[in-house]
Design a protein around this motif. Sequence first.
Motif, mmCIF file in Angstrom:
data_model
loop_
_atom_site.group_PDB
_atom_site.id
_atom_site.type_symbol
_atom_site.label_atom_id
_atom_site.label_comp_id
_atom_site.label_asym_id
_atom_site.label_seq_id
_atom_site.Cartn_x
_atom_site.Cartn_y
_atom_site.Cartn_z
ATOM 1 N N LEU A 46 -13.872 26.217 32.886
ATOM 2 C CA LEU A 46 -12.824 25.285 33.308
ATOM 3 C C LEU A 46 -11.952 25.926 34.376
ATOM 4 C CD1 LEU A 46 -11.719 23.937 29.824
ATOM 5 C CD2 LEU A 46 -12.602 22.536 31.699
ATOM 6 N N SER A 51 -6.046 23.073 34.064
ATOM 7 C CA SER A 51 -7.143 23.494 33.189
ATOM 8 C C SER A 51 -6.673 24.013 31.832
ATOM 9 C CB SER A 51 -8.024 24.529 33.886
ATOM 10 O OG SER A 51 -7.277 25.669 34.245
ATOM 11 N N ILE A 75 -15.275 18.282 25.186
ATOM 12 C CA ILE A 75 -14.092 18.623 25.969
ATOM 13 C C ILE A 75 -12.886 18.089 25.211
ATOM 14 C CG2 ILE A 75 -12.877 18.278 28.157
ATOM 15 C CD1 ILE A 75 -15.732 17.703 29.354
ATOM 16 N N LEU A 89 -14.817 21.219 35.285
ATOM 17 C CA LEU A 89 -15.738 22.003 34.459
ATOM 18 C C LEU A 89 -16.946 22.314 35.329
ATOM 19 C CD1 LEU A 89 -16.702 23.186 31.738
ATOM 20 C CD2 LEU A 89 -17.677 20.935 31.240
#
Length: 108
Positions: A46, A51, A75, A89
């Motif tokens: 990430l 993030s 996720i 990602l």
Amino acid sequence: KLAVSGTPTIASDPTSVDMKSAATVAVKSKINVTGVNLTAAVGAALSGTNSALFAVSAATIAKDSNGAVNTELEITYTPSAVGNHVAVLTLSSTGATSVVVNIAGVCK
């Protein structure tokens, strides 16, 4: 053990994820990661502006003896404040073109 031949390839379905949540409420979404002709594991990293508000269920996906992967990654989006949040990602493996999954979270 079978020899791997052909170009290492990674794919993600979907290639973008939109998530909605209320502040501090974690929500989850899943993507399917596939790969063929891989010579190494697939890394899942990430990055991006927000993030830190996202997590992925595995940082590494092992390939099988035929150089393939077919795995579901989860996720998790846990916003700490109201707003629009984005992350990326990146799925990567030696010799394969990296795949980018754009992730957007909205917290209201």
